[in-house]
Design a protein around this motif. Sequence first.
Motif, short mmCIF file in Angstrom:
data_model
loop_
_atom_site.label_atom_id
_atom_site.label_comp_id
_atom_site.label_asym_id
_atom_site.label_seq_id
_atom_site.Cartn_x
_atom_site.Cartn_y
_atom_site.Cartn_z
N PRO A 147 60.16 -80.03 103.71
CA PRO A 147 61.01 -80.13 102.77
C PRO A 147 62.33 -80.00 102.87
N ALA A 148 63.43 -80.68 101.93
CA ALA A 148 64.85 -80.65 102.38
C ALA A 148 65.05 -78.97 101.76
N TYR A 149 65.83 -78.30 102.78
CA TYR A 149 66.62 -76.97 102.33
C TYR A 149 67.26 -76.80 100.96
N THR A 150 67.97 -78.11 100.33
CA THR A 150 68.48 -77.89 99.40
C THR A 150 67.41 -78.04 98.11
N THR A 151 66.45 -78.83 98.34
CA THR A 151 65.31 -78.97 97.39
C THR A 151 64.46 -77.57 97.26
N VAL A 152 64.22 -76.86 98.21
CA VAL A 152 63.72 -75.54 98.25
C VAL A 152 64.70 -74.57 97.41
N ASN A 153 65.96 -74.78 97.74
CA ASN A 153 66.97 -73.67 97.17
C ASN A 153 66.86 -74.04 95.55
#
Length: 120
Positions: free
Chosen positions: A37-43
Amino acid sequence: MSRRKLGQLEAEVLAVLAGAEGFLSPGDICDRLAGEPAYTTVNTILFRLLDKNMVGREKRGRAFVYRLTADESGLAAERMFGHLRLAHNPSAVLSQFVHGLNPREEEALRALLDEPGSRS
């Protein structure tokens, strides 16, 4: 790559944090999740979990690290109760659930139901 629903990703992030021995960075969490998953999504998920008081965070250097603050088993049980309460036929839902258990899970459920004081 197929996209996950946010609720599913949220549950996966919670599971990663529950299995951790301490704080994890968003990058550490990304590395432990399937499907990259994208880092920004996890954030974003972590910010939402923080707002719900399900995770705590601490500043380490210039970044934040996170840990689970909620009870994982309680969270999972509450999701299960929510689905059961919305079902037109809760008995059928329970039947499907029980039939989907592996032998070890079934044994654990039987042991819980056989405990003195459990509801019958």
